[in-house]
Design a protein around this motif. Structure first.
Motif, PDB file in Angstrom:
ATOM      1  N   ASN A  80       0.810  -1.326   0.000  1.00  0.00           N
ATOM      2  CA  ASN A  80      -0.022  -0.038  -0.050  1.00  0.00           C
ATOM      3  C   ASN A  80       0.826   1.094   0.022  1.00  0.00           C
ATOM      4  OD1 ASN A  80      -2.430  -1.495   0.084  1.00  0.00           O
ATOM      5  ND2 ASN A  80      -2.580  -1.352   2.227  1.00  0.00           N
ATOM      6  N   LEU A  81       1.009   1.989  -1.178  1.00  0.00           N
ATOM      7  CA  LEU A  81       1.973   3.028  -1.235  1.00  0.00           C
ATOM      8  C   LEU A  81       1.160   4.269  -1.374  1.00  0.00           C
ATOM      9  CD1 LEU A  81       4.601   4.234  -2.105  1.00  0.00           C
ATOM     10  CD2 LEU A  81       4.062   3.563  -4.405  1.00  0.00           C
ATOM     11  N   SER A  82       1.601   5.299  -0.441  1.00  0.00           N
ATOM     12  CA  SER A  82       0.875   6.680  -0.282  1.00  0.00           C
ATOM     13  C   SER A  82       2.200   7.448  -0.423  1.00  0.00           C
ATOM     14  CB  SER A  82       0.180   6.799   0.990  1.00  0.00           C
ATOM     15  OG  SER A  82       0.006   8.092   1.142  1.00  0.00           O
ATOM     16  N   VAL A  83       1.818   8.863  -1.497  1.00  0.00           N
ATOM     17  CA  VAL A  83       2.711   9.537  -1.667  1.00  0.00           C
ATOM     18  C   VAL A  83       2.051  11.032  -1.516  1.00  0.00           C
ATOM     19  CG1 VAL A  83       4.365  10.781  -3.237  1.00  0.00           C
ATOM     20  CG2 VAL A  83       4.216   8.413  -3.291  1.00  0.00           C
ATOM     21  N   SER A  84       2.448  11.998  -0.491  1.00  0.00           N
ATOM     22  CA  SER A  84       1.641  13.013  -0.439  1.00  0.00           C
ATOM     23  C   SER A  84       2.558  14.305   0.085  1.00  0.00           C
ATOM     24  CB  SER A  84       0.796  12.743   0.927  1.00  0.00           C
ATOM     25  OG  SER A  84       1.574  12.675   1.910  1.00  0.00           O
ATOM     26  N   ALA A  85       1.838  15.508  -0.305  1.00  0.00           N
ATOM     27  CA  ALA A  85       2.484  16.785   0.129  1.00  0.00           C
ATOM     28  C   ALA A  85       1.494  17.865   0.570  1.00  0.00           C
ATOM     29  CB  ALA A  85       3.239  17.326  -1.017  1.00  0.00           C
ATOM     30  N   THR A  86       1.719  18.670   1.290  1.00  0.00           N
ATOM     31  CA  THR A  86       0.889  19.621   2.016  1.00  0.00           C
ATOM     32  C   THR A  86       1.546  21.070   1.744  1.00  0.00           C
ATOM     33  OG1 THR A  86       0.064  18.100   3.783  1.00  0.00           O
ATOM     34  CG2 THR A  86      -0.292  20.590   4.093  1.00  0.00           C
ATOM     35  N   ILE A  87       1.002  21.749   0.925  1.00  0.00           N
ATOM     36  CA  ILE A  87       1.437  23.242   0.661  1.00  0.00           C
ATOM     37  C   ILE A  87       0.529  24.276   1.103  1.00  0.00           C
ATOM     38  CG2 ILE A  87       1.814  24.677  -1.525  1.00  0.00           C
ATOM     39  CD1 ILE A  87       2.963  21.671  -1.538  1.00  0.00           C
ATOM     40  N   GLN A  88       1.170  24.981   1.913  1.00  0.00           N
ATOM     41  CA  GLN A  88       0.718  26.220   2.580  1.00  0.00           C
ATOM     42  C   GLN A  88       0.810  27.705   1.747  1.00  0.00           C
ATOM     43  OE1 GLN A  88      -1.192  25.718   5.604  1.00  0.00           O
ATOM     44  NE2 GLN A  88      -1.952  27.727   5.207  1.00  0.00           N
ATOM     45  N   GLY A  89      -0.290  28.322   1.632  1.00  0.00           N
ATOM     46  CA  GLY A  89      -0.266  29.623   1.065  1.00  0.00           C
ATOM     47  C   GLY A  89      -0.020  29.547  -0.393  1.00  0.00           C
ATOM     48  N   GLY A  90      -0.116  28.620  -1.007  1.00  0.00           N
ATOM     49  CA  GLY A  90       0.108  28.584  -2.384  1.00  0.00           C
ATOM     50  C   GLY A  90       1.554  28.053  -3.086  1.00  0.00           C
ATOM     51  N   ASP A  91       2.549  28.237  -2.172  1.00  0.00           N
ATOM     52  CA  ASP A  91       3.858  27.668  -2.519  1.00  0.00           C
ATOM     53  C   ASP A  91       4.837  27.441  -1.440  1.00  0.00           C
ATOM     54  OD1 ASP A  91       4.302  30.231  -1.023  1.00  0.00           O
ATOM     55  OD2 ASP A  91       5.407  31.304  -2.369  1.00  0.00           O
ATOM     56  N   THR A  92       4.645  27.227  -0.249  1.00  0.00           N
ATOM     57  CA  THR A  92       5.328  26.587   0.948  1.00  0.00           C
ATOM     58  C   THR A  92       5.110  25.222   1.207  1.00  0.00           C
ATOM     59  OG1 THR A  92       5.569  29.298   1.607  1.00  0.00           O
ATOM     60  CG2 THR A  92       6.350  27.121   3.263  1.00  0.00           C
ATOM     61  N   VAL A  93       6.034  24.358   0.938  1.00  0.00           N
ATOM     62  CA  VAL A  93       5.918  22.940   1.180  1.00  0.00           C
ATOM     63  C   VAL A  93       5.886  22.802   2.843  1.00  0.00           C
ATOM     64  CG1 VAL A  93       6.680  20.686   0.875  1.00  0.00           C
ATOM     65  CG2 VAL A  93       6.826  22.214  -1.031  1.00  0.00           C
ATOM     66  N   GLN A  94       4.893  22.264   3.389  1.00  0.00           N
ATOM     67  CA  GLN A  94       4.836  21.980   4.694  1.00  0.00           C
ATOM     68  C   GLN A  94       5.190  20.800   5.058  1.00  0.00           C
ATOM     69  OE1 GLN A  94       4.135  24.289   7.601  1.00  0.00           O
ATOM     70  NE2 GLN A  94       4.481  25.654   5.819  1.00  0.00           N
ATOM     71  N   ALA A  95       4.894  19.578   4.339  1.00  0.00           N
ATOM     72  CA  ALA A  95       5.424  18.364   4.487  1.00  0.00           C
ATOM     73  C   ALA A  95       5.083  17.485   3.346  1.00  0.00           C
ATOM     74  CB  ALA A  95       4.315  17.873   5.709  1.00  0.00           C
ATOM     75  N   VAL A  96       6.192  16.359   3.320  1.00  0.00           N
ATOM     76  CA  VAL A  96       5.969  15.429   2.111  1.00  0.00           C
ATOM     77  C   VAL A  96       6.163  14.209   2.916  1.00  0.00           C
ATOM     78  CG1 VAL A  96       7.308  14.514   0.111  1.00  0.00           C
ATOM     79  CG2 VAL A  96       7.125  17.062   0.507  1.00  0.00           C
ATOM     80  N   ALA A  97       5.412  13.105   2.440  1.00  0.00           N
ATOM     81  CA  ALA A  97       5.511  11.746   3.012  1.00  0.00           C
ATOM     82  C   ALA A  97       5.441  10.679   1.543  1.00  0.00           C
ATOM     83  CB  ALA A  97       4.578  11.392   3.852  1.00  0.00           C
ATOM     84  N   ILE A  98       6.508   9.862   1.795  1.00  0.00           N
ATOM     85  CA  ILE A  98       6.347   8.674   0.963  1.00  0.00           C
ATOM     86  C   ILE A  98       6.397   7.489   1.806  1.00  0.00           C
ATOM     87  CG2 ILE A  98       7.318   7.456  -1.094  1.00  0.00           C
ATOM     88  CD1 ILE A  98       8.725  10.249  -1.934  1.00  0.00           C
ATOM     89  N   ALA A  99       5.230   6.569   1.577  1.00  0.00           N
ATOM     90  CA  ALA A  99       5.244   5.342   2.664  1.00  0.00           C
ATOM     91  C   ALA A  99       4.514   4.220   1.911  1.00  0.00           C
ATOM     92  CB  ALA A  99       4.438   5.891   3.759  1.00  0.00           C
ATOM     93  N   GLY A 100       5.264   2.964   2.281  1.00  0.00           N
ATOM     94  CA  GLY A 100       4.522   1.703   2.074  1.00  0.00           C
ATOM     95  C   GLY A 100       4.663   0.986   2.956  1.00  0.00           C
ATOM     96  N   THR A 101       3.642   0.117   2.906  1.00  0.00           N
ATOM     97  CA  THR A 101       3.619  -1.183   3.905  1.00  0.00           C
ATOM     98  C   THR A 101       4.817  -2.240   3.853  1.00  0.00           C
ATOM     99  OG1 THR A 101       2.147  -2.302   2.590  1.00  0.00           O
ATOM    100  CG2 THR A 101       1.133  -0.895   4.218  1.00  0.00           C
ATOM    101  N   LYS A 102       5.593  -2.134   2.748  1.00  0.00           N
ATOM    102  CA  LYS A 102       6.792  -2.851   2.648  1.00  0.00           C
ATOM    103  C   LYS A 102       7.808  -2.268   1.885  1.00  0.00           C
ATOM    104  CE  LYS A 102       5.163  -5.557  -1.438  1.00  0.00           C
ATOM    105  NZ  LYS A 102       4.879  -6.989  -1.842  1.00  0.00           N
TER     106      LYS A 102
END
Length: 168
Positions: A80-102
């Motif tokens: 189960n692979l998830s890749v995500s990013a959270t952007i604040q204010g249109g241009d500031t990257v707050q968080a990035v995560a790449i996660a897999g169950t294996k």
């Protein structure tokens, strides 16, 4: 310091999970009225290597926060692979995560994360229409066969090809 890294990964993963729970992800059987994105050209590269995946792309914005997520729930390498990013204010990257169950070192789950303000890593955003590319370095998991080596910085490049950005 380790708790900051875990918090960064948790924050980004929570953003991706929130998107999935709201039902905004694409399963390629959408109707024209559905507020979702297609799989398009969304991609993820880690350490210069493209992750082989069939991503569903989800893009949503609410109160100045843009949440971007790619999912592949049956990935051969990462489970189960998830890749995500959270952007604040249109241009500031707050968080990035790449996660897999294996797929991690020594049979552990795969994890790579970045959190603004946490030590280690970098991330920046470029935008072309509704295609968002996040590049930088994240903190990878500790190799349990050599825990004294500590976590390592690993470069990433993620393209979120959003045909629609859901506004909340």
């Amino acid at each position: 310091m380790r708790s900051n890294r875990i918090a960064a990964v948790t924050t980004a993963a929570a953003a991706a999970l929130a998107l999935l729970v709201t039902g905004c992800s694409d399963n390629n059987t959408t109707t024209p009225a559905s507020p979702i994105s297609t799989t398009g050209n969304s991609t993820a590269q880690v350490d210069g290597k493209t992750i082989d995946a069939r991503f569903d792309t989800t893009c949503a914005e609410q109160a100045g926060t843009l949440a971007l997520a790619l999912t592949d729930l049956d990935n051969t390498t990462y489970g189960n692979l998830s890749v995500s990013a959270t952007i604040q204010g249109g241009d500031t990257v707050q968080a990035v995560a790449i996660a897999g169950t294996k797929g991690g070192d020594s049979g552990t789950p795969y994890a790579l994360g970045y959190g603004a303000g946490a030590p280690g890593g970098t991330a920046k955003l470029t935008k072309n229409g509704t295609t968002y590319t996040v590049t930088g370095e994240g903190i990878g998991g500790v190799d349990l066969t050599n825990p004294l080596a500590g976590p390592k910085n690993i470069p990433f490049e993620i393209t979120f090809a959003c045909t629609t950005v859901v506004k909340g």
